[in-house]
Design a protein around this motif. Sequence first.
Motif, PDB file in Angstrom:
ATOM      1  N   GLN A 113       0.838  -1.197   0.000  1.00  0.00           N
ATOM      2  CA  GLN A 113       0.000   0.000   0.000  1.00  0.00           C
ATOM      3  C   GLN A 113       0.879   1.255   0.000  1.00  0.00           C
ATOM      4  N   ALA A 114       1.910   1.246   0.842  1.00  0.00           N
ATOM      5  CA  ALA A 114       2.818   2.384   0.914  1.00  0.00           C
ATOM      6  C   ALA A 114       3.549   2.585  -0.412  1.00  0.00           C
ATOM      7  N   ALA A 115       3.963   1.477  -1.026  1.00  0.00           N
ATOM      8  CA  ALA A 115       4.692   1.550  -2.293  1.00  0.00           C
ATOM      9  C   ALA A 115       3.862   2.218  -3.383  1.00  0.00           C
ATOM     10  N   PHE A 147      -7.943 -19.104   4.216  1.00  0.00           N
ATOM     11  CA  PHE A 147      -9.173 -19.891   4.153  1.00  0.00           C
ATOM     12  C   PHE A 147      -8.932 -21.272   3.538  1.00  0.00           C
ATOM     13  N   GLU A 148      -7.670 -21.568   3.233  1.00  0.00           N
ATOM     14  CA  GLU A 148      -7.251 -22.875   2.713  1.00  0.00           C
ATOM     15  C   GLU A 148      -7.943 -23.233   1.402  1.00  0.00           C
ATOM     16  N   ASP A 149      -7.862 -22.293   0.455  1.00  0.00           N
ATOM     17  CA  ASP A 149      -8.373 -22.576  -0.887  1.00  0.00           C
ATOM     18  C   ASP A 149      -7.581 -23.748  -1.472  1.00  0.00           C
ATOM     19  N   SER A 150      -8.274 -24.652  -2.115  1.00  0.00           N
ATOM     20  CA  SER A 150      -7.641 -25.890  -2.587  1.00  0.00           C
ATOM     21  C   SER A 150      -6.862 -25.728  -3.888  1.00  0.00           C
ATOM     22  N   LEU A 151      -7.070 -24.640  -4.618  1.00  0.00           N
ATOM     23  CA  LEU A 151      -6.401 -24.440  -5.902  1.00  0.00           C
ATOM     24  C   LEU A 151      -4.917 -24.146  -5.685  1.00  0.00           C
ATOM     25  N   LEU A 152      -4.048 -24.932  -6.304  1.00  0.00           N
ATOM     26  CA  LEU A 152      -2.602 -24.795  -6.113  1.00  0.00           C
ATOM     27  C   LEU A 152      -2.108 -23.410  -6.524  1.00  0.00           C
ATOM     28  N   THR A 153      -2.648 -22.874  -7.619  1.00  0.00           N
ATOM     29  CA  THR A 153      -2.224 -21.551  -8.087  1.00  0.00           C
ATOM     30  C   THR A 153      -2.461 -20.488  -7.032  1.00  0.00           C
ATOM     31  N   ASN A 154      -3.609 -20.554  -6.378  1.00  0.00           N
ATOM     32  CA  ASN A 154      -3.922 -19.575  -5.344  1.00  0.00           C
ATOM     33  C   ASN A 154      -3.013 -19.731  -4.128  1.00  0.00           C
ATOM     34  N   LYS A 155      -2.605 -20.956  -3.821  1.00  0.00           N
ATOM     35  CA  LYS A 155      -1.669 -21.179  -2.715  1.00  0.00           C
ATOM     36  C   LYS A 155      -0.308 -20.558  -3.036  1.00  0.00           C
ATOM     37  N   ILE A 156       0.123 -20.741  -4.278  1.00  0.00           N
ATOM     38  CA  ILE A 156       1.396 -20.160  -4.699  1.00  0.00           C
ATOM     39  C   ILE A 156       1.336 -18.635  -4.662  1.00  0.00           C
ATOM     40  N   LEU A 157       0.225 -18.085  -5.131  1.00  0.00           N
ATOM     41  CA  LEU A 157       0.061 -16.630  -5.113  1.00  0.00           C
ATOM     42  C   LEU A 157      -0.042 -16.111  -3.680  1.00  0.00           C
ATOM     43  N   GLY A 158      -0.597 -16.938  -2.787  1.00  0.00           N
ATOM     44  CA  GLY A 158      -0.668 -16.549  -1.380  1.00  0.00           C
ATOM     45  C   GLY A 158       0.714 -16.391  -0.772  1.00  0.00           C
ATOM     46  N   ILE A 159       1.631 -17.283  -1.140  1.00  0.00           N
ATOM     47  CA  ILE A 159       3.015 -17.187  -0.673  1.00  0.00           C
ATOM     48  C   ILE A 159       3.718 -16.022  -1.364  1.00  0.00           C
ATOM     49  N   THR A 160       3.450 -15.857  -2.657  1.00  0.00           N
ATOM     50  CA  THR A 160       4.050 -14.757  -3.424  1.00  0.00           C
ATOM     51  C   THR A 160       3.677 -13.406  -2.834  1.00  0.00           C
ATOM     52  N   ALA A 161       2.474 -13.313  -2.286  1.00  0.00           N
ATOM     53  CA  ALA A 161       2.004 -12.049  -1.711  1.00  0.00           C
ATOM     54  C   ALA A 161       2.912 -11.558  -0.591  1.00  0.00           C
ATOM     55  N   LEU A 162       3.584 -12.474   0.095  1.00  0.00           N
ATOM     56  CA  LEU A 162       4.471 -12.084   1.191  1.00  0.00           C
ATOM     57  C   LEU A 162       5.753 -11.425   0.677  1.00  0.00           C
ATOM     58  N   VAL A 163       6.081 -11.671  -0.584  1.00  0.00           N
ATOM     59  CA  VAL A 163       7.308 -11.136  -1.174  1.00  0.00           C
ATOM     60  C   VAL A 163       7.038  -9.835  -1.932  1.00  0.00           C
ATOM     61  N   GLY A 186       5.184  -7.238  -1.337  1.00  0.00           N
ATOM     62  CA  GLY A 186       5.196  -6.009  -0.552  1.00  0.00           C
ATOM     63  C   GLY A 186       6.587  -5.438  -0.355  1.00  0.00           C
ATOM     64  N   PRO A 187       7.521  -6.212   0.243  1.00  0.00           N
ATOM     65  CA  PRO A 187       8.883  -5.698   0.430  1.00  0.00           C
ATOM     66  C   PRO A 187       9.560  -5.329  -0.884  1.00  0.00           C
ATOM     67  N   LEU A 188       9.360  -6.149  -1.928  1.00  0.00           N
ATOM     68  CA  LEU A 188       9.972  -5.860  -3.224  1.00  0.00           C
ATOM     69  C   LEU A 188       9.420  -4.563  -3.811  1.00  0.00           C
ATOM     70  N   SER A 189       8.113  -4.377  -3.718  1.00  0.00           N
ATOM     71  CA  SER A 189       7.484  -3.169  -4.249  1.00  0.00           C
ATOM     72  C   SER A 189       7.966  -1.933  -3.511  1.00  0.00           C
ATOM     73  N   TYR A 242      10.840  -1.522  -1.975  1.00  0.00           N
ATOM     74  CA  TYR A 242      12.232  -1.246  -2.356  1.00  0.00           C
ATOM     75  C   TYR A 242      12.295  -0.543  -3.714  1.00  0.00           C
ATOM     76  N   LEU A 243      11.521  -1.047  -4.685  1.00  0.00           N
ATOM     77  CA  LEU A 243      11.509  -0.433  -6.011  1.00  0.00           C
ATOM     78  C   LEU A 243      10.934   0.979  -5.954  1.00  0.00           C
ATOM     79  N   ALA A 244       9.896   1.162  -5.134  1.00  0.00           N
ATOM     80  CA  ALA A 244       9.301   2.492  -4.978  1.00  0.00           C
ATOM     81  C   ALA A 244      10.301   3.469  -4.360  1.00  0.00           C
ATOM     82  N   TYR A 245      11.044   2.978  -3.372  1.00  0.00           N
ATOM     83  CA  TYR A 245      12.072   3.806  -2.739  1.00  0.00           C
ATOM     84  C   TYR A 245      13.142   4.210  -3.746  1.00  0.00           C
ATOM     85  N   ARG A 246      13.600   3.269  -4.560  1.00  0.00           N
ATOM     86  CA  ARG A 246      14.609   3.591  -5.567  1.00  0.00           C
ATOM     87  C   ARG A 246      14.077   4.605  -6.573  1.00  0.00           C
ATOM     88  N   PHE A 247      12.809   4.474  -6.926  1.00  0.00           N
ATOM     89  CA  PHE A 247      12.205   5.413  -7.871  1.00  0.00           C
ATOM     90  C   PHE A 247      12.106   6.804  -7.247  1.00  0.00           C
TER      91      PHE A 247
END
Length: 263
Positions: free
Chosen positions: A158-160, A222-238, A240-243, A245-250
Amino acid sequence: MNIRLFSYFVTLVIKSRMEYRGAFTIGVVGQVVGYAANYLVIWLLLQNFNTIQGWDWTEIAFLYSLNLLTYAIGASFTYTPMVGLDQIIVNGNFDMYLTKPLSPFLYFLANLFNIGYIAHILISSVVLIWSISQADITWTLYKAIYLLLAIISGSLLQAAGLIVIGSLSFIFLRVQYLFSIFFKLKEFIAYPISVYGTLLQIILTWIIPLAMINYYPSLYIFEDSLLTNKILGITALVIGPLSLYLAYRFWMYGANKYQGAGG
């Protein structure tokens, strides 16, 4: 500027705002009432339709609260400075942030910290805790840690978003309309993005990844059974920090190109 000095500046800002406690209290109450009305609208909508794409009231309340809470945390540091940056540049007041032996970015954020977002944090936290207690979620230590990390990552994302738009002030000077567009886009994640068409889902996931703030973390919890959503759920944790950092550099890129009010 280190974290200790940054915290000191934020503390000074909070103390200055608390000098006018009556006005501050009225503002907090007003914002709580306003967001309570938003929750009421969603609740009334669910009374007629029971579920939205399979999401019931408690799950939608969780989704909305996660969005509001992360926004409040991220915006308390970035909304006021970034929205006001264009006017600060035009008035020539940005120079003061470049003439101190401090990090201009952190000094800028600390100096314009907005404690008023405490109202958003209060109401979103209360409803989030209530929805957690009501929803059918099997809690484990791992899942509790995941939720904490999701809140941190969402707040950084959100901050980014605000920082990126604010940074464009160094190039275009006037960017207020972009903030309006950003907040309009954020309205889409008040509901599950599965209710929208494929194109919009792609935009909110991969181009302007606002769905990483609350939708995919919610599916993971909520333990959605779709594998893609599980992967995106983990990706969501990365994301934020990446965004952030890029926003700060910009932002630093824009600040380094800054040549004064007439530049």
